[in-house]
Write an enzyme that holds these catalytic residues in place. Structure first.
Site, PDB file in Angstrom:
ATOM      1  N   ASN A 102       0.846  -1.202   0.000  1.00 25.07           N
ATOM      2  CA  ASN A 102       0.000   0.000   0.000  1.00 25.07           C
ATOM      3  C   ASN A 102       0.877   1.245   0.000  1.00 25.07           C
ATOM      4  OD1 ASN A 102       0.587   0.790   2.846  1.00 25.07           O
ATOM      5  ND2 ASN A 102      -0.335  -1.214   3.226  1.00 25.07           N
ATOM      6  N   ASP A 113      -4.452  -6.253   5.175  1.00 28.72           N
ATOM      7  CA  ASP A 113      -5.520  -7.015   5.830  1.00 28.72           C
ATOM      8  C   ASP A 113      -5.611  -8.421   5.255  1.00 28.72           C
ATOM      9  OD1 ASP A 113      -6.296  -4.985   7.539  1.00 28.72           O
ATOM     10  OD2 ASP A 113      -7.572  -4.050   6.033  1.00 28.72           O
ATOM     11  N   LYS A 141       8.088 -17.447 -10.853  1.00 31.75           N
ATOM     12  CA  LYS A 141       7.328 -16.324 -11.405  1.00 31.75           C
ATOM     13  C   LYS A 141       6.101 -16.837 -12.165  1.00 31.75           C
ATOM     14  CE  LYS A 141       7.731 -12.464 -14.518  1.00 31.75           C
ATOM     15  NZ  LYS A 141       8.366 -12.015 -15.745  1.00 31.75           N
ATOM     16  N   ASP A 181      -4.781  -9.522  12.932  1.00 31.52           N
ATOM     17  CA  ASP A 181      -4.801  -8.108  13.305  1.00 31.52           C
ATOM     18  C   ASP A 181      -3.854  -7.916  14.483  1.00 31.52           C
ATOM     19  OD1 ASP A 181      -5.448  -5.568  14.461  1.00 31.52           O
ATOM     20  OD2 ASP A 181      -7.258  -5.585  13.239  1.00 31.52           O
ATOM     21  N   PHE A 234      -4.219   3.682  14.736  1.00 30.57           N
ATOM     22  CA  PHE A 234      -4.438   4.716  13.727  1.00 30.57           C
ATOM     23  C   PHE A 234      -5.575   4.235  12.839  1.00 30.57           C
ATOM     24  CE2 PHE A 234      -0.455   6.490  14.990  1.00 30.57           C
ATOM     25  CZ  PHE A 234      -0.426   7.785  14.497  1.00 30.57           C
ATOM     26  N   LYS A 249     -11.759  -2.974  18.506  1.00 28.58           N
ATOM     27  CA  LYS A 249     -10.445  -3.540  18.838  1.00 28.58           C
ATOM     28  C   LYS A 249     -10.110  -3.330  20.316  1.00 28.58           C
ATOM     29  CE  LYS A 249      -8.634  -2.823  14.140  1.00 28.58           C
ATOM     30  NZ  LYS A 249      -7.451  -2.878  13.276  1.00 28.58           N
TER      31      LYS A 249
HETATM   32  N1  CTP Z   1      -3.747  -3.029  12.159  1.00 26.10           N
HETATM   33  C1  CTP Z   1      -2.937  -4.043  12.652  1.00 26.10           C
HETATM   34  N2  CTP Z   1      -2.933  -5.269  12.018  1.00 26.10           N
HETATM   35  C2  CTP Z   1      -3.703  -5.488  10.940  1.00 26.10           C
HETATM   36  C3  CTP Z   1      -4.532  -4.464  10.432  1.00 26.10           C
HETATM   37  C4  CTP Z   1      -4.531  -3.239  11.074  1.00 26.10           C
HETATM   38  O1  CTP Z   1      -2.222  -3.845  13.628  1.00 26.10           O
HETATM   39  N3  CTP Z   1      -3.659  -6.681  10.346  1.00 26.10           N
HETATM   40  C5  CTP Z   1      -3.769  -1.741  12.875  1.00 26.10           C
HETATM   41  C6  CTP Z   1      -3.178  -0.589  12.111  1.00 26.10           C
HETATM   42  O2  CTP Z   1      -1.808  -0.440  12.389  1.00 26.10           O
HETATM   43  C7  CTP Z   1      -4.001   0.584  12.643  1.00 26.10           C
HETATM   44  C8  CTP Z   1      -5.339   0.005  12.963  1.00 26.10           C
HETATM   45  O3  CTP Z   1      -5.115  -1.404  13.080  1.00 26.10           O
HETATM   46  O4  CTP Z   1      -3.467   1.080  13.858  1.00 26.10           O
HETATM   47  C9  CTP Z   1      -6.411   0.252  11.944  1.00 26.10           C
HETATM   48  O5  CTP Z   1      -6.043  -0.252  10.744  1.00 26.10           O
HETATM   49  P1  CTP Z   1      -7.009  -0.241   9.454  1.00 26.10           P
HETATM   50  O6  CTP Z   1      -6.345  -1.000   8.366  1.00 26.10           O
HETATM   51  O7  CTP Z   1      -7.392   1.159   9.159  1.00 26.10           O
HETATM   52  O8  CTP Z   1      -8.273  -0.960  10.002  1.00 26.10           O
HETATM   53  P2  CTP Z   1      -8.857  -2.324   9.745  1.00 26.10           P
HETATM   54  O9  CTP Z   1      -9.292  -2.823  11.070  1.00 26.10           O
HETATM   55  O10 CTP Z   1      -7.904  -3.162   8.994  1.00 26.10           O
HETATM   56  O11 CTP Z   1     -10.145  -1.980   8.893  1.00 26.10           O
HETATM   57  P3  CTP Z   1     -10.358  -1.428   7.393  1.00 26.10           P
HETATM   58  O12 CTP Z   1      -9.129  -1.826   6.589  1.00 26.10           O
HETATM   59  O13 CTP Z   1     -11.588  -2.085   6.986  1.00 26.10           O
HETATM   60  O14 CTP Z   1     -10.485   0.048   7.492  1.00 26.10           O
END
Ligand code: CTP
Length: 419
Positions: free
Chosen positions: A209, A278, A288, A306, A323, A341
């Site tokens: 990303n 995610d 490849k 997560d 965040f 969370k």
């Molecule tokens: N985060 C994490 N581990 C993951 C996904 C997210 O630790 N596998 C943490 C990020 O570092 C951030 C927070 O969770 O502090 C929110 O991440 P975000 O990607 O915005 O939220 P998600 O819960 O993944 O939801 P969405 O992508 O649907 O917005």
């Protein structure tokens, strides 16, 4: 406050006697270090009169070195301010070269460095100058200005040095040196995740990303400045490791999860600033993947763990800060994550093509159970100082609550209540 004021050879140097006066009015002790070319624009006599100290300029001046060596001067400084900073000086700072006293001091000091560039607008917009600017920002220096307006060369555009009073207000603010937060996290360990993760598809491809890691690295620096031991678990970024921070570089979400859990037992505060994937490809191809004759292909993805939720679920785990990077419904989505969370605090910001990611500035709103505080747009380095301040406050409140004491009020460094 002890300020080393470095003056390089640009026309805006004529404003530096005024800058010295503004700094001294705010109680600073100012030691001037001039480059040779700065003498073309302002006299040593004027600067000595306003600063009340002999001017330093020569690295090889035996007499001056005997009374205070350049290393002692680097330690003496609470702040190094370079105003004006020419394109040449920015290049030396970015390259880490030290041919003179001022640039040697910049390498030798642990004090925060603020740089106020001033040059012709075309020079300022030159890609080489912008790249040098980005490099020094990534290394934790603060850039002040330049402003847009009429220039000494007769042109109009961005390149004017910020006015002396505004520069003095920024560097003399206790938040700039971290003095406001100094020691507030002494004895505490702060664990931070930062940057993106990379989820491999095959040996040459991956899913990732747009996270640059800038916010997480700025948080690491700010937590360090507040006296914490900082452990930074970072995905792949092109940023220099913050000074004094324990670094662990990882690539995938799984590696980030493992490195985090390896260090979480020591952590008092966990700040999840990473943009963790995610989902990851369900399978990794050893070779490849070749193009097929099909017009479309699909790939199975599986959920990653997560990291933040797993740390927040730990029994007697650290104070957890997340965040939330959102493209829409920032408040609602942030609050859902705060509750879902089970976090102590969440820092929400809007992201999009021109917001949030890979920029030096950010606009955030911080939520914790029952309260929130919004912050105006600010440089990520400045914002990080304020955010660490608010985290330290909330952490202290929860510690007091756990110890059975009475909750104190949260002291804001910059934020204002409101949405
Ligand atoms: N985060 C994490 N581990 C993951 C996904 C997210 O630790 N596998 C943490 C990020 O570092 C951030 C927070 O969770 O502090 C929110 O991440 P975000 O990607 O915005 O939220 P998600 O819960 O993944 O939801 P969405 O992508 O649907 O917005």
């Amino acid at each position: 406050m002890n300020i080393v004021l470095g003056i390089s050879g640009g026309i805006a140097a004529y404003k530096t006697p005024e800058l010295v006066r503004r700094l001294r009015e705010r109680g600073a002790d100012v030691q001037i270090v001039m480059t040779d070319s700065a003498r073309e624009f302002v006299t040593e006599t004027a600067l000595q009169a306003v600063s009340g100290r002999p001017i330093r300029s020569n690295l090889w001046d035996k007499e001056a070195e005997a009374s205070m060596s350049h290393i002692e001067l680097a330690r003496w400084a609470d702040v190094v301010l370079i105003a004006p900073a020419t394109a040449e000086l920015l290049s030396r700072l970015a390259g880490g070269s030290a041919p003179d006293l001022l640039t040697t001091l910049c390498l030798a000091t642990e004090a925060p460095i603020a740089v106020a560039p001033a040059m012709n607008r075309v020079m300022w917009s030159n890609p080489a100058v912008q790249a040098n600017r980005d490099t020094i920002v990534d290394r934790g220096m603060t850039i002040i200005g330049p402003e847009a307006g009429s220039q000494a060369c007769g042109e109009t555009g961005a390149g004017r040095m910020t006015e002396p009073d505004a520069i003095a207000a920024i560097v003399c603010d206790p938040r700039f040196t971290g003095e406001a937060a100094a020691g507030r996290l002494a004895g505490k360990t702060v664990l931070i995740t930062a940057g993106p993760t990379r989820e491999p598809i095959d040996p040459v491809r991956y899913i990732t990303n747009r996270s640059s890691g800038k916010m997480g690295y700025a948080m690491a620096r700010a937590a360090r400045a507040a006296g914490a031991r900082v452990v930074l678990v970072s995905g792949p970024v092109s940023l220099a490791a913050p000074r004094g921070v324990e670094m662990h570089s990882v690539e995938t979400a799984r590696e980030m999860y493992e490195a985090t859990h390896e260090h979480v037992a020591d952590a008092d505060i966990f700040i999840a600033a990473a943009a963790v994937a995610d989902y990851r490809p369900a399978q990794f191809a050893d070779h490849k993947i070749k193009k097929s004759s099909a017009d479309s292909v699909s790939m199975a993805l599986v959920k990653t763990d997560d990291i933040l939720a797993s740390v927040a679920a730990l029994e007697s785990g650290p104070f957890c800060v997340g965040f939330a990077a959102e493209t829409q419904n920032v408040r609602d989505n942030a609050l859902k994550k705060l509750e879902g969370k089970r976090l102590d605090m969440i820092i929400a910001n809007r992201v999009g093509a021109s917001e949030g990611f890979d920029l030096d500035e950010n606009t955030v709103c911080v939520y914790w159970p029952g309260e929130h505080r919004s912050f105006p747009t600010a440089a990520k380095t400045d914002l990080a100082r304020d955010l660490v301040g608010i985290i330290a406050d909330r952490y202290a409140v929860t510690q007091r609550d756990e110890a059975g004491g009475v909750s104190g009020s949260v002291v804001s460094l910059r934020g204002n209540n409101g949405s």
